[in-house]
Design a protein around this motif. Structure first.
Motif, short mmCIF file in Angstrom:
data_model
loop_
_atom_site.label_atom_id
_atom_site.label_comp_id
_atom_site.label_asym_id
_atom_site.label_seq_id
_atom_site.Cartn_x
_atom_site.Cartn_y
_atom_site.Cartn_z
N GLY A 29 0.79 -1.22 0.00
CA GLY A 29 0.00 0.00 0.00
C GLY A 29 0.83 1.28 0.00
N TYR A 30 2.16 1.17 -0.01
CA TYR A 30 3.02 2.36 0.05
C TYR A 30 3.90 2.44 -1.20
N ARG A 31 3.83 3.57 -1.88
CA ARG A 31 4.59 3.75 -3.11
C ARG A 31 6.10 3.73 -2.87
N CYS A 32 6.51 4.20 -1.71
CA CYS A 32 7.95 4.24 -1.43
C CYS A 32 8.57 2.85 -1.42
N PHE A 33 7.73 1.83 -1.22
CA PHE A 33 8.23 0.45 -1.24
C PHE A 33 8.02 -0.23 -2.59
N THR A 34 6.95 0.12 -3.29
CA THR A 34 6.57 -0.61 -4.50
C THR A 34 7.15 -0.02 -5.78
N CYS A 35 7.48 1.28 -5.77
CA CYS A 35 7.98 1.91 -7.00
C CYS A 35 9.44 1.55 -7.24
N PRO A 36 9.82 1.36 -8.50
CA PRO A 36 11.24 1.11 -8.81
C PRO A 36 12.09 2.29 -8.40
N VAL A 37 13.30 2.00 -7.96
CA VAL A 37 14.24 3.06 -7.60
C VAL A 37 14.87 3.57 -8.89
N GLU A 38 14.60 4.82 -9.25
CA GLU A 38 15.09 5.40 -10.50
C GLU A 38 15.88 6.67 -10.22
N PHE A 39 16.73 6.99 -11.15
CA PHE A 39 17.55 8.19 -11.01
C PHE A 39 16.90 9.34 -11.78
N ASN A 40 16.65 10.45 -11.07
CA ASN A 40 16.04 11.64 -11.66
C ASN A 40 17.14 12.54 -12.20
N ASN A 41 17.18 12.71 -13.51
CA ASN A 41 18.25 13.49 -14.12
C ASN A 41 18.13 14.98 -13.82
N ASP A 42 16.90 15.44 -13.55
CA ASP A 42 16.70 16.86 -13.27
C ASP A 42 17.25 17.25 -11.90
#
Length: 428
Positions: free
Chosen positions: A268-281
């Motif tokens: 139920g928490y996005r911080c756990f389920t979302c892939p860890v990605e690098f934000n170029n901005d």
């Protein structure tokens, strides 16, 4: 003489084992002992050794779980740093065992070459990871772009340097021992470095793929110990005399139930389920996304056989919970064999633990022997049943192409979509 010689051998030791042992100096490393803090020794002095060990293990287990929660709270970068530190410590513990045998001959460069090969392998693996997950950043910086372009050649050149150093270090009359140690180092690298690299790849798929498998192994270890401590009567395997069938079965059911509950909470928490990605901005890691179908509640029909028992016809659950059953089952049934493998290794060298880093638990490798096997399974499971093409990575690579290459791909893709009826005709 033959009878006394056979009595002095370890369980399962053969004549060839004894010959190898004599070649390795005729003695095994000194068994390690747990360095229990004096405070705990005084507080538990009135207890029997069995209950004293139970309390020491329990207190230190709670401390390690607390530390685990803290590093999870600190985010993916800290987790990756901890994985790297654990890898180095596990490598050190295994190499030290070999060095305790090896140093009696005063042969050159064993530890130097071992750590050099560790550096080479980490440079190769983490260089691949940086190129894969930080592609835009790498292309933006000229030095990084050059290192990325020739990364594999540089890695191979570094390894060849170590290979040549090993050949130059060979000493007459000790060739076989030195090749034993060369193989020892490479098998250690295969077991430790490769698996830790897979752990980081799992982490990039989403912290839930890192936390749930590790937590299942921890739960199984704790519950198997608890069931075995209180109810254990039937020995499970000779390599680990204290392991019992009661602990093995109790740990299995406890871990499957734990995996279902933990997966429900974390899904139920996005911080756990979302892939860890690098934000170029922002030049930082992000874990924000629209949850995939794996982490959206769905309604499932309960089998007729169970409907009369539970009184429900349907149940709402996350699809990831179904995958958690596979993860927890592996952690309970196959994961312990990593521990059995480590037990056989320690018995072969007459040592109790890999080190005495953690009182009541031994070394770091004693705690992570099952985790590495679990990491490989999770990585294979994701690649086989979960992972699909990553649009963001494809776009990043597309943008680095020359304009004529981009135009060619655009026209090819457009023609393909027109043929499928997704876009209008080319004339439109």
């Amino acid at each position: 003489l033959q009878e006394s010689e056979s009595e002095n051998r370890l369980d399962g030791e053969t004549a060839s084992d004894s010959e190898s042992k004599s070649e390795f100096g005729g003695s095994s490393p000194v068994p390690t002992s747990d360095d229990t803090p004096e405070v705990l020794n005084r507080a538990l002095s009135n207890l029997s050794s069995r209950w004293k060990n139970w309390w020491v293990r329990g207190i230190l287990t709670l401390a390690m779980i607390t530390f685990f929660f803290i590093i999870i709270y600190l985010g993916p970068m800290v987790l990756m740093t901890i994985v790297m530190c654990v890898q180095i410590k596990c490598f050190h513990e295994i190499i030290t065992i070999g060095y305790n045998v090896y140093h009696s001959y005063d042969l050159p460069w064993f530890r130097t070459l071992s750590w050099y090969f560790l550096l080479c392998v980490n440079y190769f693996f983490y260089g691949e990871t940086v190129t894969d997950y930080f592609f835009t950043l790498v292309q933006r910086e000229e030095p990084l772009r050059i290192l990325s372009k020739y990364h594999r050649f540089i890695s191979f050149a570094l390894y060849l340097t170590g290979f040549c150093m090993f050949v130059l270090s060979l000493v007459k009359k000790h060739y076989r021992l030195q090749f034993y140690m060369f193989g020892w180092t490479h098998v250690t690298l295969l077991i430790v470095v490769t698996q830790s690299h897979l752990i980081i790849h799992n982490l990039f798929e989403g912290m839930i793929w890192f936390i749930v498998p590790i937590s299942c192994v921890i739960c199984n270890d704790i519950m198997a110990y608890m069931f075995g401590f209180f109810f254990g009567r039937t020995p499970l395997i000779k390599l680990s005399p204290k392991k019992t069938w009661e602990g093995f079965i109790g740990g299995f059911f406890s871990t499957v139930l734990f995996g279902l509950l933990l997966s429900y909470v974390m899904s139920g928490y996005r911080c756990f389920t979302c892939p860890v990605e690098f934000n170029n901005d922002t030049n930082s890691f992000t874990v924000d996304c629209e949850p995939s179908e794996l982490f959206q509640l769905q309604e499932y029909n309960i089998p007729l056989v169970l409907q009369s028992v539970v009184g429900w016809k349907t149940v709402r659950m996350y699809p990831f919970q179904i995958h958690s059953i596979a993860l927890s089952t592996f952690a309970s049934l196959i994961g312990p064999f990593g521990g059995f493998f480590a037990s056989g290794f320690k018995r072969a060298f007459k040592i109790k633990d890999f080190a005495n880093t953690i009182p009541g638990h031994g070394g770091i490798m004693d705690r992570f022997d099952c985790q590495y096997l679990m990491a490989t399974f999770v990585n294979v499971y994701i690649a086989s049943f979960i992972r699909g093409p990553n649009p963001s990575k494809l776009i990043q690579q597309f943008l680095t192409l020359r304009p004529d290459q981009q135009l060619h791909i655009f026209n090819t893709l457009k023609a393909h979509l027109v043929d499928r009826g997704i876009l209008g005709s080319l004339e439109d």
